[in-house]
Design a protein around this motif. Structure first.
Motif, PDB file in Angstrom:
ATOM      1  N   GLY A  52      -2.798 -81.797   2.723  1.00 17.05           N
ATOM      2  CA  GLY A  52      -1.716 -80.884   3.072  1.00 17.05           C
ATOM      3  C   GLY A  52      -0.602 -81.068   2.052  1.00 17.05           C
ATOM      4  O   GLY A  52      -0.675 -81.913   1.157  1.00 17.05           O
ATOM      5  N   ASP A 111       5.610 -75.761   4.639  1.00 17.81           N
ATOM      6  CA  ASP A 111       4.186 -76.040   4.442  1.00 17.81           C
ATOM      7  C   ASP A 111       3.657 -75.319   3.202  1.00 17.81           C
ATOM      8  O   ASP A 111       3.710 -74.093   3.109  1.00 17.81           O
ATOM      9  CB  ASP A 111       3.409 -75.594   5.677  1.00 17.81           C
ATOM     10  N   SER A 145       0.429 -76.133   2.086  1.00 18.23           N
ATOM     11  CA  SER A 145      -0.982 -76.515   2.085  1.00 18.23           C
ATOM     12  C   SER A 145      -1.884 -75.446   1.482  1.00 18.23           C
ATOM     13  O   SER A 145      -2.875 -75.759   0.803  1.00 18.23           O
ATOM     14  CB  SER A 145      -1.434 -76.837   3.512  1.00 18.23           C
TER      15      SER A 145
END
Length: 275
Positions: free
Chosen positions: A140, A148, A150
């Motif tokens: 991730g 985020d 990822s």
């Protein structure tokens, strides 16, 4: 027919006169003064978790006709980084005559660091069980500004052979929306299935520390399990670290466990020392 043509000409001339008069009136009534935005600092320093009020700190706006326009200043978007943590932001304000004023100043995020990789568990695989999908499933990425990341991780190189025990490397890359690109080599370990009946569970697969900081290897041990999933005493686990906290880079802590009955297990914690 002549009367029609004469009428058209008269209408055209009248239209020109009306247009000319309207332009003169507009010119006479125009606002000759544009608004102005002033900053009391060249560089605005804010945390990554900033507020809109913090973005506007140190700014005032005024106009000779409208007076104080500070409350109407609008912040634009951040430019790409000039250097990690430093970028430009443009502000704009309009007076009552819709005349704009703009100002660009630098913004520095005081607590910024580059995006970081995360691991749900160490990159340790049994022979024949690892794969690209398994690798990416454990990976991730988090950024202080974008959150985020990822989905933006790409593997740019690797020498891993999931069918043969050994130590390998994968090269990963990601970028945030402000142009900070991170490329990192991460170690991968493929272990023989036999002889590894104990499972050392860590609470993370990767940690980041600042240059000069120490690391407590035992703090990342969560539990020790036998082949039946029963908990064993974590004091059976020993660790060996090659981390040099004074030198930025990628290191590892190697954990091993033996229960005295021929059962053993091992895993690795990846440690990134940031400069």
């Amino acid at each position: 027919m002549r009367f029609v043509r004469a009428g058209v000409v008269m209408i055209f001339i009248l239209s020109l006169v009306i247009f000319g008069v309207s332009r003169v009136v507009l010119f006479q009534n125009r606002d000759p003064n544009e608004p102005e935005i002033v900053s009391d600092r060249e560089i605005l320093e804010i945390p990554c978790e900033y507020t809109q009020e913090q973005l506007l700190e140190g700014l005032t706006a005024s106009d000779q006709e409208d007076g104080d326009l500070t409350s109407q200043i609008v912040a634009g978007s951040f430019s790409r980084f000039i250097e990690p943590g430093l970028c430009n932001m443009t502000y704009v304000v309009f007076d009552s005559a819709d005349q704009p004023a703009s100002l660009t100043r630098q913004v520095r995020f005081t607590d910024y660091h580059s995006p970081r990789f995360t691991l749900t568990e160490p990159l340790v695989f049994s022979e024949g069980e690892g794969s690209y999908d398994e690798l990416m499933g454990r990976l991730g990425a988090q950024d202080q500004l974008d959150g985020d990341l990822s989905d933006w991780i790409t593997q740019t190189d690797t020498d891993v052979n999931y069918q043969r025990a050994g130590s390998y490397t994968t090269t990963l890359e990601m970028s945030n929306s402000l142009g900070d690109t991170v490329t990192q080599d991460l170690p991968i370990h493929v272990v023989a299935a036999e002889g590894h009946s104990l499972e050392i569970v860590l609470n993370t697969g990767i940690v980041y520390i600042d240059q000069g900081s120490g690391i407590d290897a035992a703090a990342y041990i969560q539990e020790l399990l036998d082949s039946q999933g029963n908990n064993l005493d974590t004091s059976l686990i020993s660790s060996e670290s090659n981390v040099d906290p004074q030198t930025p880079g990628c290191y590892e802590v190697h954990y091993q466990a033996e229960d005295g009955q021929g059962n053993s297990g091992e895993t690795w914690l990846t440690v990134i020392v940031e400069g």
